[in-house]
Design an enzyme around this catalytic site. Structure first.
Site, PDB file in Angstrom:
ATOM      1  N   LYS A 260       6.204   3.470   4.362  1.00 56.69           N
ATOM      2  CA  LYS A 260       5.621   4.458   5.283  1.00 56.69           C
ATOM      3  C   LYS A 260       6.706   5.430   5.685  1.00 56.69           C
ATOM      4  O   LYS A 260       7.895   5.091   5.677  1.00 56.69           O
ATOM      5  CB  LYS A 260       5.108   3.749   6.543  1.00 56.69           C
ATOM      6  CG  LYS A 260       4.078   4.545   7.314  1.00 56.69           C
ATOM      7  CD  LYS A 260       2.704   4.331   6.753  1.00 56.69           C
ATOM      8  CE  LYS A 260       1.660   5.159   7.418  1.00 56.69           C
ATOM      9  NZ  LYS A 260       0.312   4.711   7.019  1.00 56.69           N
TER      10      LYS A 260
ATOM     11  N   GLN B  59       1.324  -2.023   6.056  1.00 57.40           N
ATOM     12  CA  GLN B  59       0.947  -1.484   4.748  1.00 57.40           C
ATOM     13  C   GLN B  59       1.178  -2.502   3.627  1.00 57.40           C
ATOM     14  O   GLN B  59       0.419  -2.551   2.665  1.00 57.40           O
ATOM     15  CB  GLN B  59       1.765  -0.212   4.500  1.00 57.40           C
ATOM     16  CG  GLN B  59       1.150   0.734   3.485  1.00 57.40           C
ATOM     17  CD  GLN B  59       0.121   1.678   4.098  1.00 57.40           C
ATOM     18  OE1 GLN B  59       0.346   2.245   5.140  1.00 57.40           O
ATOM     19  NE2 GLN B  59      -1.012   1.828   3.435  1.00 57.40           N
TER      20      GLN B  59
ATOM     21  N   ASP C 294      -1.178  10.838   6.602  1.00 56.01           N
ATOM     22  CA  ASP C 294      -1.503   9.964   7.726  1.00 56.01           C
ATOM     23  C   ASP C 294      -1.768  10.947   8.878  1.00 56.01           C
ATOM     24  O   ASP C 294      -2.045  12.133   8.619  1.00 56.01           O
ATOM     25  CB  ASP C 294      -0.335   8.999   8.020  1.00 56.01           C
ATOM     26  CG  ASP C 294      -0.734   7.831   8.933  1.00 56.01           C
ATOM     27  OD1 ASP C 294      -1.258   6.838   8.429  1.00 56.01           O
ATOM     28  OD2 ASP C 294      -0.541   7.918  10.165  1.00 56.01           O
TER      29      ASP C 294
HETATM   30  N1  GLU Z   1      -1.988   6.512   5.720  1.00 54.38           N
HETATM   31  C1  GLU Z   1      -3.020   5.758   5.090  1.00 54.38           C
HETATM   32  C2  GLU Z   1      -2.931   4.302   5.532  1.00 54.38           C
HETATM   33  O1  GLU Z   1      -2.596   4.041   6.670  1.00 54.38           O
HETATM   34  C3  GLU Z   1      -3.084   5.951   3.588  1.00 54.38           C
HETATM   35  C4  GLU Z   1      -1.830   5.686   2.835  1.00 54.38           C
HETATM   36  C5  GLU Z   1      -1.908   6.081   1.372  1.00 54.38           C
HETATM   37  O2  GLU Z   1      -2.936   6.563   0.920  1.00 54.38           O
HETATM   38  O3  GLU Z   1      -0.898   5.896   0.694  1.00 54.38           O
HETATM   39  O4  GLU Z   1      -3.232   3.389   4.822  1.00 54.38           O
END
Ligand code: GLU
Length: 449
Positions: A130, A115, A170
């Site tokens: 996360k 991320q 997610d």
């Molecule tokens: N879970 C999503 C990702 O893997 C989105 C995360 C978000 O929008 O903060 O990027």
């Protein structure tokens, strides 16, 4: 078999292995990034002096906590939840929450690590984080989901804030769960702090096009990769693994851009529909009725369902893994390439194993790694934060346009960086280096933090 790294990088990786035993997915994600950073340290030796890589591999903060909750029969259950606040050099920690029985620290750390770079690629002010829990939402009642979410937030709220840490959804966390989580945050803090959570409902601070954004963004990225090869999606046959939020909207955009999507899946099996997937039916089964994808073949003439089937055996031009990590291995990749697949883009996080990636790269097909290809979701979360901060609500068309521009920009940056570092067409090199440089430069500028 893991490839040996550059002599400066191998010891860093060995240290990561030693300090984080048993966290295989995290090791894999770190290795994949380190594999591409050798030339960066040659060009920017000061980054080695500042030990930026070692610092990036260590989360700024890791929170692990107990989530007790009661089921409808009154029985008590104990789950474990995590929030890994990985890097805040570019903005508040940003990244989703995953509810799935496979969740443990190693999964949340791999996701949080990826991320950081993904969020940097969007060029928007968001750091990387996360979270999640080993709670299994499958088969739970609405009330059970609500009680679980409330219990989880009763602990998590103290670590969040629109300028501190901003979760989203997610796997296993959609608008329903975000509603219960946000509601409990609001109740405990006595603040209507819209910007503390993204993926909210449209009536209460959500952004239009957020639900569609990850899937749409992946297909916009595919479109750009194809353009770079003087091709388009028109008339291409696609397969999309999964049938969750990412898969559904990848199918929708691929169909809108003239492709024919003939297969999708869930964890029980695959459906193949040579006439082209009827997306309305998939949406009803998955979004409204919350049933298994096998129901599709019961209702649609000519479609077939294969229990435990391997979707990567279905011949196609474009393959979009949109389900989960390590769902596509080296053998699958060989099969795809042999059967004529020319383009792969990751809607999910790390769905292709290192062996699979090597097969795609050796065959010189267009391969878009998740950090770049699925960044549209979190980018639109940042757009949601922008709307919340200005107490505004944009139109669907405007938000989608912004998303498309962001994906075009990510593609261009990755493409140019890959060229600059002597690996033309290699989007793994392009994405890792672009994201890494942005975060590292900010870290160096802010001193030893
Ligand atoms: N879970 C999503 C990702 O893997 C989105 C995360 C978000 O929008 O903060 O990027």
């Amino acid at each position: 078999m893991t490839v040996r790294l550059d002599e400066k990088l191998e010891p860093i990786y060995q240290d990561v292995l030693r300090r984080n035993p048993g966290e295989n997915e995290f090791h894999q994600a770190v290795h994949e990034v380190l594999e591409t950073l050798g030339p960066v340290l040659v060009k920017y030796p000061e980054l080695a002096e500042h030990k930026v890589i070692q610092r990036i591999c260590e989360p700024e903060r890791q929170i692990i906590f107990r989530v007790p909750w009661q089921d409808d029969q009154g029985e008590i259950h104990i789950n474990r939840a995590f929030r890994v606040e990985f890097n805040s050099a570019l903005g508040p920690y940003k990244g989703g929450m995953r509810f799935h029985p496979s969740v443990y620290l190693g999964i949340i750390k791999f996701l949080g690590f990826e991320q950081i770079f993904k969020n940097a690629l969007t060029d928007l002010p968001i750091g990387g984080g996360k979270g999640g829990s080993d709670f299994d939402p499958k088969g739970k009642s609405d009330d059970e989901i609500m009680r679980f979410c409330q219990s989880l937030m009763t602990e998590l709220y103290r670590h969040l804030g629109e300028y501190t840490d901003v979760p989203a959804g997610d796997i296993g966390v959609g608008q329903r769960e975000v509603g219960y989580l946000f509601g409990q945050y609001k109740r405990i803090t006595n603040r209507y702090e819209s910007g503390v959570f993204t993926g909210k409902g449209l009536d209460w601070g959500g952004s239009r096009a957020r639900k569609e954004a990850t899937g749409y963004g992946t297909v916009f990225f595919v479109q750009e990769m194809l353009k770079a090869r003087k091709e388009s999606l028109e008339g291409k046959t696609c397969i999309v693994s999964g049938s969750g939020n990412v898969a559904i909207y990848a199918i929708e955009k691929a169909e809108q851009l003239g492709a024919k999507v003939i297969a999708c899946s869930d964890s029980s099996g695959i459906i193949v529909d040579e006439k082209g997937i009827d997306l309305k039916l998939v949406k009803r089964i998955k979004e409204v009725e919350r049933r298994r994808i096998s129901a599709y073949a019961e209702e649609r003439k000519g479609a077939k369902y294969v229990e435990d089937g391997n979707i990567w055996g279905v011949p196609c031009d474009v393959a979009l893994p949109c389900a989960t990590q390590n769902e596509l291995n080296g053998k699958d990749a060989k099969k795809l390439v042999e059967q004529g697949c020319t383009t792969v883009a990751e809607g999910a996080n790390m769905p292709c194993t290192p062996e699979a990636i090597r097969v795609f790269q050796d065959a010189s097909i267009a391969y878009g790694p998740g950090k770049a290809a699925n960044a549209g979701g979190v980018a639109t979360s940042a757009l949601e934060m922008q709307q919340n901060a200005s107490r505004d609500f944009w139109t669907f068309q405007y938000t989608e346009k912004r998303l498309e521009e962001i994906m075009v920009n990510i593609h261009r940056n990755c493409y140019e960086t890959a060229d600059e570092f002597g690996a033309p067409g290699n989007y793994v090199v392009g994405a890792n280096i672009t994201g890494f440089l942005k975060v590292s430069k900010a870290m160096v500028a802010m001193g030893l933090i």
